[in-house]
Design a protein around this motif. Sequence first.
Motif, PDB file in Angstrom:
ATOM      1  N   LYS A  77       5.660  -5.415  -2.631  1.00  0.00           N
ATOM      2  CA  LYS A  77       6.230  -4.109  -2.888  1.00  0.00           C
ATOM      3  C   LYS A  77       5.441  -3.408  -3.953  1.00  0.00           C
ATOM      4  CE  LYS A  77      10.938  -5.294  -1.481  1.00  0.00           C
ATOM      5  NZ  LYS A  77      12.336  -5.345  -1.881  1.00  0.00           N
ATOM      6  N   GLY A  78       5.453  -2.143  -3.952  1.00  0.00           N
ATOM      7  CA  GLY A  78       4.792  -1.306  -4.923  1.00  0.00           C
ATOM      8  C   GLY A  78       5.069   0.102  -4.456  1.00  0.00           C
ATOM      9  N   ARG A  79       4.055   0.923  -4.463  1.00  0.00           N
ATOM     10  CA  ARG A  79       4.243   2.244  -3.846  1.00  0.00           C
ATOM     11  C   ARG A  79       3.937   2.109  -2.378  1.00  0.00           C
ATOM     12  NH1 ARG A  79       2.423   7.555  -6.362  1.00  0.00           N
ATOM     13  NH2 ARG A  79       4.055   8.148  -4.917  1.00  0.00           N
ATOM     14  N   VAL A  80       4.981   1.426  -1.697  1.00  0.00           N
ATOM     15  CA  VAL A  80       4.953   1.080  -0.279  1.00  0.00           C
ATOM     16  C   VAL A  80       5.464   2.268   0.528  1.00  0.00           C
ATOM     17  CG1 VAL A  80       4.726  -1.237   0.538  1.00  0.00           C
ATOM     18  CG2 VAL A  80       6.548  -0.804  -1.022  1.00  0.00           C
TER      19      VAL A  80
ATOM     20  N   MET B 265      -0.229   7.512   2.967  1.00  0.00           N
ATOM     21  CA  MET B 265      -0.179   7.021   4.349  1.00  0.00           C
ATOM     22  C   MET B 265       1.256   7.139   4.853  1.00  0.00           C
ATOM     23  SD  MET B 265      -2.548   3.596   3.841  1.00  0.00           S
ATOM     24  CE  MET B 265      -2.157   2.945   5.467  1.00  0.00           C
ATOM     25  N   PRO B 266       1.766   8.371   5.031  1.00  0.00           N
ATOM     26  CA  PRO B 266       3.174   8.524   5.422  1.00  0.00           C
ATOM     27  C   PRO B 266       3.487   7.843   6.752  1.00  0.00           C
ATOM     28  CG  PRO B 266       2.211  10.618   4.746  1.00  0.00           C
ATOM     29  CD  PRO B 266       1.076   9.656   4.887  1.00  0.00           C
TER      30      PRO B 266
ATOM     31  N   SER C  74       6.560   1.261   5.873  1.00  0.00           N
ATOM     32  CA  SER C  74       6.680   1.893   4.553  1.00  0.00           C
ATOM     33  C   SER C  74       6.577   3.402   4.735  1.00  0.00           C
ATOM     34  CB  SER C  74       5.581   1.382   3.623  1.00  0.00           C
ATOM     35  OG  SER C  74       5.657   2.026   2.371  1.00  0.00           O
ATOM     36  N   ILE C  75       7.686   4.104   4.662  1.00  0.00           N
ATOM     37  CA  ILE C  75       7.725   5.511   5.034  1.00  0.00           C
ATOM     38  C   ILE C  75       6.924   6.399   4.089  1.00  0.00           C
ATOM     39  CG2 ILE C  75       9.855   6.044   3.751  1.00  0.00           C
ATOM     40  CD1 ILE C  75      10.662   7.757   6.259  1.00  0.00           C
ATOM     41  N   ASP C  76       6.857   6.066   2.816  1.00  0.00           N
ATOM     42  CA  ASP C  76       6.115   6.869   1.841  1.00  0.00           C
ATOM     43  C   ASP C  76       4.965   6.071   1.243  1.00  0.00           C
ATOM     44  OD1 ASP C  76       7.648   9.258   2.010  1.00  0.00           O
ATOM     45  OD2 ASP C  76       9.232   8.295   0.835  1.00  0.00           O
ATOM     46  N   HIS C  77       4.283   5.320   2.065  1.00  0.00           N
ATOM     47  CA  HIS C  77       3.246   4.412   1.581  1.00  0.00           C
ATOM     48  C   HIS C  77       2.066   5.159   0.961  1.00  0.00           C
ATOM     49  CE1 HIS C  77       1.271   0.548   1.317  1.00  0.00           C
ATOM     50  NE2 HIS C  77       0.166   1.093   1.807  1.00  0.00           N
TER      51      HIS C  77
ATOM     52  N   PHE D 250      -0.222   2.245  12.035  1.00  0.00           N
ATOM     53  CA  PHE D 250       0.000   3.625  12.458  1.00  0.00           C
ATOM     54  C   PHE D 250       0.379   4.397  11.200  1.00  0.00           C
ATOM     55  CE2 PHE D 250       1.571   1.320  16.333  1.00  0.00           C
ATOM     56  CZ  PHE D 250       0.633   1.811  17.233  1.00  0.00           C
ATOM     57  N   HIS D 251      -0.176   5.590  11.008  1.00  0.00           N
ATOM     58  CA  HIS D 251       0.334   6.432   9.929  1.00  0.00           C
ATOM     59  C   HIS D 251      -0.129   7.873  10.116  1.00  0.00           C
ATOM     60  CE1 HIS D 251      -3.330   6.999   7.422  1.00  0.00           C
ATOM     61  NE2 HIS D 251      -3.640   5.755   7.745  1.00  0.00           N
ATOM     62  N   SER D 252       0.528   8.760   9.447  1.00  0.00           N
ATOM     63  CA  SER D 252       0.242  10.193   9.521  1.00  0.00           C
ATOM     64  C   SER D 252      -1.001  10.550   8.719  1.00  0.00           C
ATOM     65  CB  SER D 252       1.446  10.963   8.961  1.00  0.00           C
ATOM     66  OG  SER D 252       1.139  12.323   8.763  1.00  0.00           O
ATOM     67  N   THR D 253      -1.730  11.568   9.201  1.00  0.00           N
ATOM     68  CA  THR D 253      -2.850  12.132   8.450  1.00  0.00           C
ATOM     69  C   THR D 253      -2.957  13.603   8.809  1.00  0.00           C
ATOM     70  OG1 THR D 253      -5.212  11.944   7.935  1.00  0.00           O
ATOM     71  CG2 THR D 253      -4.577  11.637  10.227  1.00  0.00           C
ATOM     72  N   LYS D 254      -3.609  14.376   7.938  1.00  0.00           N
ATOM     73  CA  LYS D 254      -3.835  15.790   8.209  1.00  0.00           C
ATOM     74  C   LYS D 254      -5.215  16.049   8.797  1.00  0.00           C
ATOM     75  CE  LYS D 254      -0.547  17.398   4.730  1.00  0.00           C
ATOM     76  NZ  LYS D 254      -0.343  18.213   3.493  1.00  0.00           N
ATOM     77  N   LYS D 255      -5.999  15.001   8.989  1.00  0.00           N
ATOM     78  CA  LYS D 255      -7.328  15.164   9.572  1.00  0.00           C
ATOM     79  C   LYS D 255      -7.221  15.459  11.062  1.00  0.00           C
ATOM     80  CE  LYS D 255      -9.698  12.146   6.264  1.00  0.00           C
ATOM     81  NZ  LYS D 255     -10.601  13.201   5.751  1.00  0.00           N
ATOM     82  N   SER D 256      -8.298  16.071  11.629  1.00  0.00           N
ATOM     83  CA  SER D 256      -8.322  16.367  13.059  1.00  0.00           C
ATOM     84  C   SER D 256      -8.285  15.083  13.874  1.00  0.00           C
ATOM     85  CB  SER D 256      -9.578  17.164  13.421  1.00  0.00           C
ATOM     86  OG  SER D 256      -9.719  17.261  14.841  1.00  0.00           O
TER      87      SER D 256
END
Length: 240
Positions: free
Chosen positions: A9-12, A182-183, A170-173, A194-200
């Motif tokens: 755990k940490g800023r997961v 890495m939302p 980890s929703i707010d990783h 899998f995670h969200s990014t703002k890149k194309s």
Amino acid sequence: MEPVEPLHKGRVRRRAGIALGLTSLVAPLTLAVGAGTAQAASACTAGTGPYQKQVERFLGRTVDGRQSTGDCKAIRAFQATHDITPTAGYAGPLTWQTMNTMLQQKAAKKNPNAAGKCPTDKGRIACVDLTRQISWIQDGARLTFGPVPVRTGKNGTETRTGLKKIYWRSIDHVSSIYKVPMPYAQFFDGGQAFHSTKKSMWNPPGSAGCVNMRPAEAKTYWDLLKNGDDVFVYGAKPGT
């Protein structure tokens, strides 16, 4: 976007000549020639490229295989939108590779698993096709969500193939290695997730191994998947 993540755990956390058939696969190709950056408005002098005709056809240009100023500006606008460098208006291999990937995504339509490469005997499973740079979720043979465009690992940090399971969410990783958000992170193989990014999604594969997704689609994956769900990664990224 990170190859190794400790388990603690940490800023997961285009003039457009193509319309992709699925809303989820529509690429942002609505740049008008001459609009946008100062570079797009400046003189464009790149010569005829090896993929000139294919690129002209994709962009809805006159298909004559000869570079014109208009062709050059349209190609350069596409390159700028999708982070393809150099942004010179040249119809080279990387530009055509990106366009061809989009065409393959369009062809996937509502049956991304037509070839039967993703297992249908696992119940709910997230499938990742590196060749077409798409992912979808299916339940048995029934398509649940997608396909959606993704951005996978670059040379040296390829997204690893095979059957895996989601083991940590980890929703707010925030990456402990790269110190970037890495939302909606859902880890399935070491530090690959899998995670969200703002890149194309349509620039060449460029993550550090993760399967990048647009924010809304990463959230849907978060809502549909859980720890223990299967993930199957197959194919080879474009250009290999």
